[in-house]
Design a protein around this motif. Sequence first.
Motif, PDB file in Angstrom:
ATOM      1  N   SER A  46      -7.884  13.881   6.925  1.00 51.49           N
ATOM      2  CA  SER A  46      -7.286  14.565   5.782  1.00 51.49           C
ATOM      3  C   SER A  46      -6.691  13.524   4.840  1.00 51.49           C
ATOM      4  O   SER A  46      -6.560  12.349   5.198  1.00 51.49           O
ATOM      5  CB  SER A  46      -6.183  15.506   6.249  1.00 51.49           C
ATOM      6  OG  SER A  46      -5.092  14.753   6.739  1.00 51.49           O
ATOM      7  N   HIS A  47      -6.336  13.971   3.670  1.00 47.77           N
ATOM      8  CA  HIS A  47      -5.689  13.046   2.747  1.00 47.77           C
ATOM      9  C   HIS A  47      -4.465  12.419   3.399  1.00 47.77           C
ATOM     10  O   HIS A  47      -4.255  11.205   3.306  1.00 47.77           O
ATOM     11  CB  HIS A  47      -5.278  13.772   1.462  1.00 47.77           C
ATOM     12  CG  HIS A  47      -4.426  12.926   0.581  1.00 47.77           C
ATOM     13  ND1 HIS A  47      -4.952  12.146  -0.415  1.00 47.77           N
ATOM     14  CD2 HIS A  47      -3.102  12.679   0.601  1.00 47.77           C
ATOM     15  CE1 HIS A  47      -3.972  11.474  -0.985  1.00 47.77           C
ATOM     16  NE2 HIS A  47      -2.838  11.769  -0.391  1.00 47.77           N
ATOM     17  N   GLY A  48      -3.683  13.263   4.063  1.00 47.45           N
ATOM     18  CA  GLY A  48      -2.475  12.764   4.724  1.00 47.45           C
ATOM     19  C   GLY A  48      -2.768  11.715   5.778  1.00 47.45           C
ATOM     20  O   GLY A  48      -2.073  10.696   5.856  1.00 47.45           O
ATOM     21  N   ASP A  49      -3.786  11.962   6.584  1.00 40.19           N
ATOM     22  CA  ASP A  49      -4.183  10.980   7.604  1.00 40.19           C
ATOM     23  C   ASP A  49      -4.431   9.631   6.962  1.00 40.19           C
ATOM     24  O   ASP A  49      -3.959   8.597   7.449  1.00 40.19           O
ATOM     25  CB  ASP A  49      -5.492  11.423   8.285  1.00 40.19           C
ATOM     26  CG  ASP A  49      -5.316  12.694   9.098  1.00 40.19           C
ATOM     27  OD1 ASP A  49      -4.195  12.956   9.549  1.00 40.19           O
ATOM     28  OD2 ASP A  49      -6.318  13.420   9.259  1.00 40.19           O
ATOM     29  N   ILE A  50      -5.182   9.661   5.887  1.00 37.58           N
ATOM     30  CA  ILE A  50      -5.565   8.419   5.228  1.00 37.58           C
ATOM     31  C   ILE A  50      -4.354   7.710   4.658  1.00 37.58           C
ATOM     32  O   ILE A  50      -4.203   6.497   4.789  1.00 37.58           O
ATOM     33  CB  ILE A  50      -6.601   8.704   4.133  1.00 37.58           C
ATOM     34  CG1 ILE A  50      -7.893   9.188   4.788  1.00 37.58           C
ATOM     35  CG2 ILE A  50      -6.848   7.473   3.278  1.00 37.58           C
ATOM     36  CD1 ILE A  50      -8.872   9.783   3.845  1.00 37.58           C
ATOM     37  N   GLU A  51      -3.485   8.496   4.064  1.00 33.53           N
ATOM     38  CA  GLU A  51      -2.274   7.905   3.509  1.00 33.53           C
ATOM     39  C   GLU A  51      -1.492   7.178   4.599  1.00 33.53           C
ATOM     40  O   GLU A  51      -1.019   6.064   4.404  1.00 33.53           O
ATOM     41  CB  GLU A  51      -1.414   9.000   2.888  1.00 33.53           C
ATOM     42  CG  GLU A  51      -0.875   8.646   1.525  1.00 33.53           C
ATOM     43  CD  GLU A  51      -0.071   9.793   0.961  1.00 33.53           C
ATOM     44  OE1 GLU A  51       1.159   9.722   1.013  1.00 33.53           O
ATOM     45  OE2 GLU A  51      -0.681  10.770   0.474  1.00 33.53           O
ATOM     46  N   LYS A  52      -1.376   7.821   5.746  1.00 30.31           N
ATOM     47  CA  LYS A  52      -0.633   7.197   6.845  1.00 30.31           C
ATOM     48  C   LYS A  52      -1.369   5.963   7.358  1.00 30.31           C
ATOM     49  O   LYS A  52      -0.776   4.899   7.523  1.00 30.31           O
ATOM     50  CB  LYS A  52      -0.453   8.202   7.988  1.00 30.31           C
ATOM     51  CG  LYS A  52       0.552   9.298   7.670  1.00 30.31           C
ATOM     52  CD  LYS A  52       0.754  10.219   8.855  1.00 30.31           C
ATOM     53  CE  LYS A  52       1.448  11.510   8.427  1.00 30.31           C
ATOM     54  NZ  LYS A  52       0.520  12.429   7.703  1.00 30.31           N
ATOM     55  N   LYS A  53      -2.654   6.103   7.625  1.00 30.01           N
ATOM     56  CA  LYS A  53      -3.411   5.005   8.206  1.00 30.01           C
ATOM     57  C   LYS A  53      -3.540   3.815   7.267  1.00 30.01           C
ATOM     58  O   LYS A  53      -3.590   2.667   7.707  1.00 30.01           O
ATOM     59  CB  LYS A  53      -4.818   5.480   8.594  1.00 30.01           C
ATOM     60  CG  LYS A  53      -4.844   6.262   9.905  1.00 30.01           C
ATOM     61  CD  LYS A  53      -6.223   6.835  10.154  1.00 30.01           C
ATOM     62  CE  LYS A  53      -6.262   7.696  11.400  1.00 30.01           C
ATOM     63  NZ  LYS A  53      -6.254   6.898  12.640  1.00 30.01           N
ATOM     64  N   ALA A  54      -3.614   4.093   5.991  1.00 27.84           N
ATOM     65  CA  ALA A  54      -3.756   3.001   5.036  1.00 27.84           C
ATOM     66  C   ALA A  54      -2.433   2.271   4.873  1.00 27.84           C
ATOM     67  O   ALA A  54      -2.372   1.198   4.277  1.00 27.84           O
ATOM     68  CB  ALA A  54      -4.244   3.520   3.692  1.00 27.84           C
ATOM     69  N   GLY A  55      -1.392   2.868   5.411  1.00 24.56           N
ATOM     70  CA  GLY A  55      -0.095   2.220   5.345  1.00 24.56           C
ATOM     71  C   GLY A  55       0.471   2.192   3.937  1.00 24.56           C
ATOM     72  O   GLY A  55       0.067   2.983   3.077  1.00 24.56           O
ATOM     73  N   GLU A  56       1.389   1.278   3.718  1.00 26.26           N
ATOM     74  CA  GLU A  56       2.029   1.220   2.410  1.00 26.26           C
ATOM     75  C   GLU A  56       1.185   0.424   1.419  1.00 26.26           C
ATOM     76  O   GLU A  56       1.620   0.094   0.337  1.00 26.26           O
ATOM     77  CB  GLU A  56       3.404   0.559   2.528  1.00 26.26           C
ATOM     78  CG  GLU A  56       4.490   1.461   3.064  1.00 26.26           C
ATOM     79  CD  GLU A  56       4.424   1.558   4.587  1.00 26.26           C
ATOM     80  OE1 GLU A  56       4.791   0.600   5.243  1.00 26.26           O
ATOM     81  OE2 GLU A  56       3.986   2.609   5.083  1.00 26.26           O
TER      82      GLU A  56
END
Lengths: 143, 143
Positions: free
Chosen positions: A35-45
């Motif tokens: 999900s978008h959220g997953d990617i945001e988390k995995k891609a880090g800051e």
Amino acid sequence: MALEIKDILKKNKLSVTGSREKILSLFLNHEGALSHGDIEKKAGEKFDRVTVYRTLQTFLEKGIIHAIPTADNSIRYALCKDDCTEGHHHDHHIHFLCMHCHNTYCLDDIVTPEIKLPDGYVADQIDVLVEGVCKNCKASVTK
Amino acid sequence: MALEIKDILKKNKLSVTGSREKILSLFLNHEGALSHGDIEKKAGEKFDRVTVYRTLQTFLEKGIIHAIPTADNSIRYALCKDDCTEGHHHDHHIHFLCMHCHNTYCLDDIVTPEIKLPDGYVADQIDVLVEGVCKNCKASVTK
DNA sequence: TACAAAAAGGCAACATTGTTGCAAAATGTG
DNA sequence: CACATTTTGCAACAATGTTGCCTTTTTGTA
Ligand SMILES: [Mn+2]
Ligand SMILES: [Mn+2]
Ligand SMILES: [Zn+2]
Ligand SMILES: [Zn+2]
């Protein structure tokens, strides 16, 4: 592998950038949809939220990924295996949502069945979502 | 009709309130599914947004309505026709999303097909989403 | 019908998610 | 390397969803 990623981007006439490489690698190294959220988390800051939105949008348009509908207001995305092109997908597989691990899998070998619609209705695309317990979880939950 | 609405609420052990009657009547008088946003607009300024959220949640839990997954991050809801009970739905029909009028229809007569899953996968529920042009739009767009 | 308990609604404050415009930075091409 | 084009980050904003708390409404019972 790093080469493969660049190749996919180039093949789709996209310039090779850090965020695109990173997000594409997340898909390549993750079994199941993101999900978008997953990617945001995995891609880090590392990247801006807006960049993630725009990158997913671009990948969608290019036919690099496809969207998987869910009933919980959180679209998942997964790599297209077939030769999907701009605006035209060839994804006739079904999707499996595991209630246990909450992963979403593309079951590429299971073809969406024919559906006989009432007179007057014209089908353009069929999505089949199966909810249940996946192979891995089934094994680990065996009593 | 007004009586029918109260009956549905009472049958589900829900107290009869203005917002519940109104929202239930919207479903009864509308062919096709409704999103939260649709309901907010149709209900007018009469109710608080939070009340709409809570009412839909309650109806879902009681099995009065069911959620229909979409690929555009906007869950639609529709009345359950069968005897759905708290936590257990019996909706084995498919859903049709018209690309022209953007309505979502429950095709109650079309039963979801059997799906043969790979070994190890256990199915609990199957959702079939068909995208295309609906009966009404097909007729009006005839060239 | 009157009353008390329980349930539901409204409001405010907040969190999360998604969108847009614009200037700065990175990319591809020669 | 220089330049035109594309992409990114940022800020500001909009839309959507959640929570706690107090008030109002509903319901069951006397
Ligand atoms: Mn898929
Ligand atoms: Mn339905
Ligand atoms: Zn699982
Ligand atoms: Zn239509």
